[in-house]
Design a protein around this motif. Structure first.
Motif, PDB file in Angstrom:
ATOM      1  N   PRO A   1      -7.075   0.822   1.931  1.00 39.84           N
ATOM      2  CA  PRO A   1      -6.853   2.272   2.047  1.00 39.84           C
ATOM      3  C   PRO A   1      -8.151   3.023   2.315  1.00 39.84           C
ATOM      4  O   PRO A   1      -9.205   2.709   1.750  1.00 39.84           O
ATOM      5  CB  PRO A   1      -6.262   2.642   0.680  1.00 39.84           C
ATOM      6  CG  PRO A   1      -5.594   1.383   0.213  1.00 39.84           C
ATOM      7  CD  PRO A   1      -6.469   0.265   0.705  1.00 39.84           C
TER       8      PRO A   1
ATOM      9  N   CYS B   1       7.387  -0.641  -1.590  1.00 42.87           N
ATOM     10  CA  CYS B   1       6.386   0.046  -2.418  1.00 42.87           C
ATOM     11  C   CYS B   1       6.747   1.521  -2.615  1.00 42.87           C
ATOM     12  O   CYS B   1       6.478   2.106  -3.676  1.00 42.87           O
ATOM     13  CB  CYS B   1       5.008  -0.055  -1.770  1.00 42.87           C
ATOM     14  SG  CYS B   1       4.248  -1.689  -1.874  1.00 42.87           S
ATOM     15  N   ALA B   2       7.357   2.121  -1.607  1.00 45.69           N
ATOM     16  CA  ALA B   2       7.682   3.551  -1.676  1.00 45.69           C
ATOM     17  C   ALA B   2       8.718   3.855  -2.748  1.00 45.69           C
ATOM     18  O   ALA B   2       8.774   4.981  -3.260  1.00 45.69           O
ATOM     19  CB  ALA B   2       8.175   4.033  -0.310  1.00 45.69           C
TER      20      ALA B   2
ATOM     21  N   ARG C   1       5.989   2.080  -9.757  1.00 41.11           N
ATOM     22  CA  ARG C   1       4.581   2.421  -9.927  1.00 41.11           C
ATOM     23  C   ARG C   1       3.931   2.514  -8.555  1.00 41.11           C
ATOM     24  O   ARG C   1       4.470   2.039  -7.553  1.00 41.11           O
ATOM     25  CB  ARG C   1       3.862   1.383 -10.786  1.00 41.11           C
ATOM     26  CG  ARG C   1       3.791   0.000 -10.167  1.00 41.11           C
ATOM     27  CD  ARG C   1       3.121  -0.993 -11.110  1.00 41.11           C
ATOM     28  NE  ARG C   1       1.780  -0.575 -11.469  1.00 41.11           N
ATOM     29  CZ  ARG C   1       1.198  -0.861 -12.632  1.00 41.11           C
ATOM     30  NH1 ARG C   1       1.865  -1.537 -13.556  1.00 41.11           N
ATOM     31  NH2 ARG C   1      -0.027  -0.470 -12.880  1.00 41.11           N
ATOM     32  N   ASP C   2       2.765   3.138  -8.499  1.00 40.77           N
ATOM     33  CA  ASP C   2       2.044   3.257  -7.234  1.00 40.77           C
ATOM     34  C   ASP C   2       1.321   1.944  -6.926  1.00 40.77           C
ATOM     35  O   ASP C   2       0.726   1.329  -7.814  1.00 40.77           O
ATOM     36  CB  ASP C   2       1.023   4.394  -7.296  1.00 40.77           C
ATOM     37  CG  ASP C   2       1.691   5.757  -7.361  1.00 40.77           C
ATOM     38  OD1 ASP C   2       2.823   5.875  -6.852  1.00 40.77           O
ATOM     39  OD2 ASP C   2       1.088   6.692  -7.930  1.00 40.77           O
ATOM     40  N   TYR C   3       1.372   1.561  -5.674  1.00 42.02           N
ATOM     41  CA  TYR C   3       0.676   0.350  -5.235  1.00 42.02           C
ATOM     42  C   TYR C   3      -0.317   0.695  -4.129  1.00 42.02           C
ATOM     43  O   TYR C   3      -0.075   1.591  -3.311  1.00 42.02           O
ATOM     44  CB  TYR C   3       1.668  -0.696  -4.712  1.00 42.02           C
ATOM     45  CG  TYR C   3       2.422  -1.430  -5.800  1.00 42.02           C
ATOM     46  CD1 TYR C   3       1.819  -2.474  -6.488  1.00 42.02           C
ATOM     47  CD2 TYR C   3       3.729  -1.073  -6.127  1.00 42.02           C
ATOM     48  CE1 TYR C   3       2.506  -3.151  -7.490  1.00 42.02           C
ATOM     49  CE2 TYR C   3       4.423  -1.744  -7.127  1.00 42.02           C
ATOM     50  CZ  TYR C   3       3.800  -2.780  -7.801  1.00 42.02           C
ATOM     51  OH  TYR C   3       4.473  -3.446  -8.797  1.00 42.02           O
ATOM     52  N   ARG C   4      -1.439  -0.014  -4.119  1.00 40.56           N
ATOM     53  CA  ARG C   4      -2.405   0.053  -3.022  1.00 40.56           C
ATOM     54  C   ARG C   4      -2.354  -1.294  -2.318  1.00 40.56           C
ATOM     55  O   ARG C   4      -2.493  -2.342  -2.952  1.00 40.56           O
ATOM     56  CB  ARG C   4      -3.822   0.316  -3.538  1.00 40.56           C
ATOM     57  CG  ARG C   4      -3.917   1.396  -4.608  1.00 40.56           C
ATOM     58  CD  ARG C   4      -3.372   2.735  -4.120  1.00 40.56           C
ATOM     59  NE  ARG C   4      -4.132   3.281  -3.015  1.00 40.56           N
ATOM     60  CZ  ARG C   4      -5.261   3.958  -3.160  1.00 40.56           C
ATOM     61  NH1 ARG C   4      -5.774   4.157  -4.370  1.00 40.56           N
ATOM     62  NH2 ARG C   4      -5.888   4.449  -2.119  1.00 40.56           N
TER      63      ARG C   4
ATOM     64  N   GLU D   1       5.993  -2.356   2.574  1.00 39.53           N
ATOM     65  CA  GLU D   1       5.549  -0.972   2.412  1.00 39.53           C
ATOM     66  C   GLU D   1       6.725  -0.072   2.032  1.00 39.53           C
ATOM     67  O   GLU D   1       6.586   0.837   1.198  1.00 39.53           O
ATOM     68  CB  GLU D   1       4.902  -0.485   3.706  1.00 39.53           C
ATOM     69  CG  GLU D   1       4.273   0.895   3.593  1.00 39.53           C
ATOM     70  CD  GLU D   1       3.600   1.324   4.879  1.00 39.53           C
ATOM     71  OE1 GLU D   1       2.571   2.022   4.805  1.00 39.53           O
ATOM     72  OE2 GLU D   1       4.104   0.961   5.958  1.00 39.53           O
TER      73      GLU D   1
ATOM     74  N   GLY E   1       7.736  -3.695 -10.928  1.00 44.17           N
ATOM     75  CA  GLY E   1       6.540  -2.988 -11.342  1.00 44.17           C
ATOM     76  C   GLY E   1       5.410  -3.890 -11.793  1.00 44.17           C
ATOM     77  O   GLY E   1       4.534  -3.469 -12.563  1.00 44.17           O
TER      78      GLY E   1
ATOM     79  N   TRP F   1      -9.236   0.442 -11.792  1.00 46.46           N
ATOM     80  CA  TRP F   1      -7.871   0.923 -12.024  1.00 46.46           C
ATOM     81  C   TRP F   1      -7.329   0.500 -13.386  1.00 46.46           C
ATOM     82  O   TRP F   1      -6.155   0.723 -13.687  1.00 46.46           O
ATOM     83  CB  TRP F   1      -6.942   0.395 -10.920  1.00 46.46           C
ATOM     84  CG  TRP F   1      -7.339   0.845  -9.542  1.00 46.46           C
ATOM     85  CD1 TRP F   1      -7.983   1.999  -9.208  1.00 46.46           C
ATOM     86  CD2 TRP F   1      -7.139   0.130  -8.316  1.00 46.46           C
ATOM     87  NE1 TRP F   1      -8.201   2.062  -7.851  1.00 46.46           N
ATOM     88  CE2 TRP F   1      -7.689   0.923  -7.274  1.00 46.46           C
ATOM     89  CE3 TRP F   1      -6.555  -1.083  -7.983  1.00 46.46           C
ATOM     90  CZ2 TRP F   1      -7.663   0.532  -5.941  1.00 46.46           C
ATOM     91  CZ3 TRP F   1      -6.529  -1.477  -6.654  1.00 46.46           C
ATOM     92  CH2 TRP F   1      -7.077  -0.677  -5.646  1.00 46.46           C
TER      93      TRP F   1
END
Length: 358
Positions: free
Chosen positions: A327, A94-95, A99-102, A91, A51, A355
């Motif tokens: 994105p 990341c899923a 935590r969320d990643y960009r 990727e 994270g 962010w």
């Protein structure tokens, strides 16, 4: 083994342009395209699972191969496919990360294809410069007096020189100079030439201060016009005594800040950002006395001043086109696009601040 086979295949098939792909490069490719790729993938995946808020990684696989094989050669494209698989794996990580990643993917430059300057013109940039400075121009393929005529006449009109036009001055001599410890000596060269891609830098270390175009012409009358007239040279850039840098081509001059032109504009046909980019480069604190950009063919091919068939660092061709993937729901602050590393850095920091990560 793969590199040795692919290099041999290029030679057998007569692929041109090409450069030698032996020696340490074989080991270097194994390190960058196997060990470093696997290590980077593992380390990034570990940080994502932990994270870590921001993770940055430099993937060098494609760049290293493209320098020696060519930007769009099969082995270079295979390296891109390998990097695509790495991004696909990350990727997936990341899923499942906490935590969320960009994900943003960018390149710091492109690459331009072309034979090296030495292969195309029979001498290195260093050999050309020293020949034009010295008494024996026949040592390498230098322009004739007739070739230098147009730019020499223009320079004489705009920047009158105190030097006599006929004799070739500046014989290369090595001077011994004392160093700080008092017990040894060091050699101070009269000229230092460095090439990065199709961008060359020329310093005159013995002079003790940055030289202007006028001073270079007084000291070595044939150097600047000889470079500007050479078929392999596209631009020569120098400071002037009045303070504004100037770009020289075969038949004209352009002041890089005011845009004033004498004769034919040497930047016609070059990228639109060429003038500010060159002005910035020559204005840096440690900038060379002369900046040199190789000629660029209509196909966008350049002549690297080092042993690379795919190069970057100068101007001309695809090397000036980088990629910036982000994105679709994000917006660029610049609106129409980003120009230069500083703008890209500012954009990334802007997103991080938005962010709450900076």
């Amino acid at each position: 083994v793969k590199e040795l086979f692919q290099g041999h295949r290029q030679r057998v098939r007569g692929v041109v342009p090409r450069v030698g792909r032996g020696g340490w490069y074989v080991v270097l490719r194994g390190i960058t395209n196997v060990l470093l790729r696997d290590l980077n993938t593992s380390l990034v995946a570990e940080q994502l699972v932990r994270g870590t808020p921001v993770v940055v990684v430099d993937l060098v696989d494609y760049d290293e191969i493209a320098h020696h094989a060519g930007p769009q050669r099969p082995e270079s494209l295979r390296a891109l496919e390998g990097l695509d698989r790495v991004l696909g794996l990350l990727e997936q990580v990341c899923a499942v990360a906490p935590r969320d990643y960009r994900v943003v993917v960018l390149s710091d430059h492109g690459q331009s294809l072309g034979p090296t300057f030495a292969d195309a013109h029979g001498s290195t940039l260093t050999e050309l410069v020293t020949a034009l400075m010295g008494d024996d121009p026949q040592a390498v393929d230098v322009p004739s007096g007739e070739d230098m005529g147009p730019i020499n006449a223009l320079l004489a009109t705009v920047f009158p020189s105190r030097a006599e036009p006929s004799p070739r001055t500046g014989r290369l001599r090595v001077r011994r100079s004392p160093v700080a410890d008092g017990g040894t000596t060091t050699t101070v060269p009269e000229v230092a030439v460095v090439g990065g891609g199709n961008f060359g830098c020329v310093w005159f270390p013995r002079e003790g201060h940055p030289l202007t175009l006028e001073e270079v012409r007084d000291r070595w009358p044939h150097l600047v016009p000889g470079l500007a007239a050479h078929l392999g040279i596209g631009l020569v850039v120098a400071r002037t005594a009045e303070g504004e840098p100037v770009a020289l081509g075969l038949r004209g001059l352009r002041w890089l800040v005011s845009g004033r032109v004498e004769g034919e504009d040497p930047l016609d046909g070059w990228p639109e950002h060429a003038a500010p980019d060159l002005a910035r480069a020559v204005g840096l604190a440690d900038a060379a006395d002369l900046l040199i950009v190789s000629a660029v063919t209509p196909m966008g091919h350049v002549h690297a001043f080092e042993g690379q068939v795919g190069s970057h660092g100068g101007i001309g061709g695809p090397q000036n086109e980088a990629i910036f993937l982000y994105p679709a729901d994000l917006e660029l602050d610049e609106g129409q696009g980003l120009v230069g590393g500083e703008a890209v850095h500012a954009q990334l920091l802007g997103w991080l601040r938005a962010w709450g990560l900076r």
